[in-house]
Design a protein around this motif. Structure first.
Motif, PDB file in Angstrom:
ATOM      1  N   LEU A 182       1.823 -11.442 -10.185  1.00  0.00           N
ATOM      2  CA  LEU A 182       2.248 -10.401  -9.283  1.00  0.00           C
ATOM      3  C   LEU A 182       1.281  -9.374  -9.072  1.00  0.00           C
ATOM      4  CD1 LEU A 182       5.806  -9.929 -11.433  1.00  0.00           C
ATOM      5  CD2 LEU A 182       5.426 -11.015  -9.013  1.00  0.00           C
ATOM      6  N   GLU A 183       1.076  -9.321  -7.810  1.00  0.00           N
ATOM      7  CA  GLU A 183      -0.337  -8.382  -7.439  1.00  0.00           C
ATOM      8  C   GLU A 183       0.016  -7.328  -6.568  1.00  0.00           C
ATOM      9  OE1 GLU A 183      -1.681 -12.396  -5.627  1.00  0.00           O
ATOM     10  OE2 GLU A 183      -3.588 -11.440  -6.280  1.00  0.00           O
ATOM     11  N   HIS A 184       1.242  -7.168  -6.077  1.00  0.00           N
ATOM     12  CA  HIS A 184       1.427  -5.936  -5.338  1.00  0.00           C
ATOM     13  C   HIS A 184       3.001  -5.737  -4.999  1.00  0.00           C
ATOM     14  CE1 HIS A 184       1.134  -7.870  -1.109  1.00  0.00           C
ATOM     15  NE2 HIS A 184       1.712  -8.798  -1.935  1.00  0.00           N
ATOM     16  N   THR A 185       3.458  -4.679  -4.692  1.00  0.00           N
ATOM     17  CA  THR A 185       5.143  -4.375  -4.566  1.00  0.00           C
ATOM     18  C   THR A 185       5.589  -5.109  -3.506  1.00  0.00           C
ATOM     19  OG1 THR A 185       4.762  -2.275  -3.442  1.00  0.00           O
ATOM     20  CG2 THR A 185       4.859  -2.413  -5.972  1.00  0.00           C
ATOM     21  N   ASP A 186       5.373  -6.187  -3.187  1.00  0.00           N
ATOM     22  CA  ASP A 186       6.172  -7.068  -2.255  1.00  0.00           C
ATOM     23  C   ASP A 186       7.351  -7.609  -2.850  1.00  0.00           C
ATOM     24  OD1 ASP A 186       7.058  -9.333  -0.747  1.00  0.00           O
ATOM     25  OD2 ASP A 186       5.126  -9.353   0.166  1.00  0.00           O
ATOM     26  N   PRO A 187       8.524  -7.079  -2.253  1.00  0.00           N
ATOM     27  CA  PRO A 187       9.766  -7.186  -2.809  1.00  0.00           C
ATOM     28  C   PRO A 187      10.062  -8.761  -2.539  1.00  0.00           C
ATOM     29  CG  PRO A 187       9.907  -6.188  -0.920  1.00  0.00           C
ATOM     30  CD  PRO A 187       8.732  -6.301  -0.967  1.00  0.00           C
ATOM     31  N   PHE A 188       9.760  -9.447  -1.761  1.00  0.00           N
ATOM     32  CA  PHE A 188      10.058 -11.041  -1.437  1.00  0.00           C
ATOM     33  C   PHE A 188       9.486 -11.850  -2.379  1.00  0.00           C
ATOM     34  CE2 PHE A 188      10.184  -8.558   2.759  1.00  0.00           C
ATOM     35  CZ  PHE A 188      11.375  -8.486   2.817  1.00  0.00           C
ATOM     36  N   GLU A 189       8.104 -11.495  -2.580  1.00  0.00           N
ATOM     37  CA  GLU A 189       7.079 -12.344  -3.320  1.00  0.00           C
ATOM     38  C   GLU A 189       7.685 -11.950  -4.914  1.00  0.00           C
ATOM     39  OE1 GLU A 189       4.893 -14.380  -2.802  1.00  0.00           O
ATOM     40  OE2 GLU A 189       3.929 -14.756  -4.511  1.00  0.00           O
ATOM     41  N   THR A 190       7.855 -10.722  -5.405  1.00  0.00           N
ATOM     42  CA  THR A 190       8.433 -10.462  -6.704  1.00  0.00           C
ATOM     43  C   THR A 190       9.724 -10.997  -6.982  1.00  0.00           C
ATOM     44  OG1 THR A 190       7.535  -8.185  -6.388  1.00  0.00           O
ATOM     45  CG2 THR A 190       8.624  -8.668  -8.177  1.00  0.00           C
ATOM     46  N   ARG A 191      10.541 -11.101  -5.805  1.00  0.00           N
ATOM     47  CA  ARG A 191      12.050 -11.836  -6.225  1.00  0.00           C
ATOM     48  C   ARG A 191      11.883 -13.295  -6.333  1.00  0.00           C
ATOM     49  NH1 ARG A 191      14.430  -9.960  -1.729  1.00  0.00           N
ATOM     50  NH2 ARG A 191      15.406  -7.940  -2.694  1.00  0.00           N
ATOM     51  N   ARG A 192      10.958 -13.998  -5.623  1.00  0.00           N
ATOM     52  CA  ARG A 192      10.734 -15.151  -5.698  1.00  0.00           C
ATOM     53  C   ARG A 192      10.263 -15.441  -6.964  1.00  0.00           C
ATOM     54  NH1 ARG A 192       6.882 -18.825  -5.358  1.00  0.00           N
ATOM     55  NH2 ARG A 192       5.309 -17.340  -5.527  1.00  0.00           N
ATOM     56  N   VAL A 193       9.161 -14.672  -7.754  1.00  0.00           N
ATOM     57  CA  VAL A 193       8.721 -15.079  -8.871  1.00  0.00           C
ATOM     58  C   VAL A 193       9.831 -14.898 -10.072  1.00  0.00           C
ATOM     59  CG1 VAL A 193       6.982 -14.300 -10.825  1.00  0.00           C
ATOM     60  CG2 VAL A 193       6.380 -14.563  -8.364  1.00  0.00           C
TER      61      VAL A 193
END
Lengths: 421, 421
Positions: free
Chosen positions: A92-103
């Motif tokens: 988790l590197e930045h506040t990207d909601p799509f990437e965070t949700r996926r993780v």
């Protein structure tokens, strides 16, 4: 062993070597000492064997820039060889909601450990993410807090916070910059948790460091001298790495090179246009032969190209016979023009493509050099990491810049705060 | 809608527009027609609903360069929104044994479909890989051949092979170059199989294409004119995309830009040093604020930076309330200096970081422009793809290069063959 083919002019290496020795002994940068830090090694090894981790299948690293790129680089290069560990890693590197949700959708708290890494302890992306995780998973409750640990600078606000909360917290020396920190606990803790042999990683690193300080790696200074002398003619440094295993190492190199060497020479006036720097570009071969290569071959002659590859033998080390990858003797009607590679091992074909590209560039008088790893293992990656770090430091000395600060990234951070004022 | 902020000098767009119209009507490049090809659309839609695919959980795409980058770009941007399809995608791009092994270990033939994509039909990486797969999985047997299909140029050796073997084979026009082919069957077939709405993708593409040809997208020509006029002062074109969803789009852009515009001006003498070209660099924000940004801010002033981002609203479209990503009102003792972002939605924080970086560069007189997508969906990505393609074509016209060939990549291919002679 790593083979270096560095066909640049030989230079007197003494002045640069002395300058690097001075940086090391003055503590201008602490990375020179990392391969020799046995306390850090032992501490990472002890931590990764704790009982808590026996039920952990997923490691989530919250960190950006130097806090994640080094681990990404080493793990992408070697993760294939330690699959027995079967622990997955997420970043988790930045506040990207799509990437965070996926993780978040792919993990459950019970089997997940969160590792927050921030040198300053106040990196806005990382702290925002960890606030979210703390709230979402109730991570500061006594039942759950063992699922969160931290790595930060000694004396940082994050260290105080972690200690007050009773969280496990590792610290690194303040004079080890993020982009030079992969061989500190910043890399050792997660890499050990992912099943890599971090002792061997440091051994390889130590071998390269000792050899350089003993004056036996003059090719590094020759290359740095060529790059520094011709930085206006060749402002772009291409690392052409053959093999997908190097894709993240490329990204690590881009940060190391760009952030260390891209500097305002006066350093005082940020609006000065007297900036120097070499723009790093990371390519993966043979894939990018079908992308960026055209530009190198026929575009402006403003690039130096370093090739990185594995020896043909690398694929034989860990493979059983039945899993060897060779182009089969398979004749497809109509496609006979491709039969010339039949019987060629996959890795050998990849390496011959590298050779063909390298020789093509040489024939066009485009400056090239090459680096070949004899094996793909922790020792070699450790040595390779130190090679690139020393190359960066030497080039910094010769360009006359401070390779260890990054004043230019503060302007945007300050501006961000004004939006909330 | 896509908002473009393009603060470069306005130019008379007529000559470039006429040149592009001539390219389209002469067939110099076929990509201008792709958004209007309803036959291709229908064919991809019909194929993806075949009964065979009801049991397919994994799609393996064998293809490199233009045969995979476009699909990667669109899928990475939109895959999060079509998770209901639950079909996984894997890419085999070159003969990397580690990567190939990793993919093969994660699939079983029964639930896997292989899609071989090669314009020429003789791409050495792709044919070598497919020979391996044919041998490994007995893919040409009557029971298994439905698991392999091909996409290639009309009239290529691969088409003959596929037809002779009774394999499903789609063809694309020869005048659609690989890097301009994502809106042809090369992209439509895999993207439809992955659950994306390819009709909407083409609708967005059509809207941008029609608007440009109607003279309503003059900002594209203004930007191309700025880049072409100043290509010696600013030889590096940076695409700074905010959001991990754009990481693969960056790679697609790098190929499109580098391979189209990096050309020898004489085109006759490959050893000429009179090459032109703009070196593309793809960055992901806010991650690369912690990497490459220092070089932009304080290094040599040789870069134009284009920012790509999503509107703050993009995260609200498909999310239910309980999954909204907002920095919680969470006060951590010792870390109060980070509380200023509490309560800020993740995507808004990301966008404010973009704004702070953009304004910082503007304040330093570094040339910038920005592109904001109002929504993250097929329509917008289709329009964005055409935007970048048209920008490439216009810049090619103004640099005086042929944007549609790649003679420089043949030298290495010929040299490779000599190793086997």
């Amino acid at each position: 062993m790593i083979s270096f083919h560095t066909p640049y002019a030989k230079v007197d290496s003494s002045p640069v070597l002395e300058a690097i020795k001075a940086e090391s002994s003055s503590g201008a940068s602490g990375y020179y000492k990392l391969p020799f830090d046995t306390l850090a090694l032992e501490s990472a090894l002890a931590y990764s064997t704790r009982e808590h981790f026996s039920s952990i299948t997923d490691l989530v690293i919250i960190g950006v820039g130097g806090s994640s790129l080094g681990t990404r680089a080493v793990y992408a290069a070697l993760g294939h060889s330690c699959r027995s560990a079967t622990r997955r890693v997420h970043f988790l590197e930045h506040t990207d909601p799509f990437e965070t949700r996926r993780v978040l959708e792919s993990i459950t708290l019970k089997s997940t450990h969160f590792l927050l890494i921030s040198k300053s302890g106040t990196t806005i992306e990382s702290i925002s993410l960890v606030k979210f995780l703390i709230t979402h998973f109730d991570l500061l409750s006594s039942a759950n807090k063992q699922h969160l640990s931290c790595i930060t600078d000694s004396g940082s606000p994050l260290e105080s916070f972690a200690k007050a909360q009773g969280l496990e917290c590792f610290t690194i020396p303040a004079n080890v910059g993020g982009r030079f920190s992969v061989l500190s606990l910043v890399g050792l803790v997660p890499l050990s948790l992912l099943g890599l042999d971090i002792s061997a990683l440091l051994q390889g690193a130590r071998a390269m460091m000792e050899s350089f300080f003993a004056g036996k790696e003059g090719h590094i200074i020759d290359k740095a001298a060529f790059l520094a002398k011709h930085h206006k003619q060749y402002p772009i440094s291409v690392l052409f790495s053959y093999g997908s295993v190097f894709s993240e190492l490329n990204r690590w190199f881009v940060q190391l090179w760009g952030e260390s060497l891209g500097k305002s020479l006066s350093q005082a006036d940020s609006s000065s246009t007297q900036g120097v720097g070499l723009t790093p570009v990371g390519l993966v071969g043979s894939i990018d032969q079908h992308s960026f290569l055209q530009l190198i071959v026929q575009g402006a002659r403003d690039k130096v190209v370093s090739f990185l590859s594995l020896s043909d033998e690398c694929d034989k080390v860990d493979s059983s016979e039945d899993s060897s990858f060779i182009v089969p003797h398979c004749h497809l009607a109509g496609l006979e023009s491709t039969d010339f590679v039949n019987g060629t091992p996959f890795l050998r074909l990849l390496n011959l493509q590298k050779q063909a590209t390298l020789e093509t560039l040489e024939s066009l008088a485009i400056p090239t050099d090459s680096i070949v790893l004899e094996r793909l293992d922790e020792w070699h990656i450790g040595a390779l990491v130190v090679y690139f770090e020393l190359l960066t430091s030497c080039t910094g000395v010769l360009l006359g810049v401070n390779a260890y600060d990054q004043p230019g990234v503060e302007f945007g951070k300050r501006r961000l705060r004004t939006y909330f004022a």
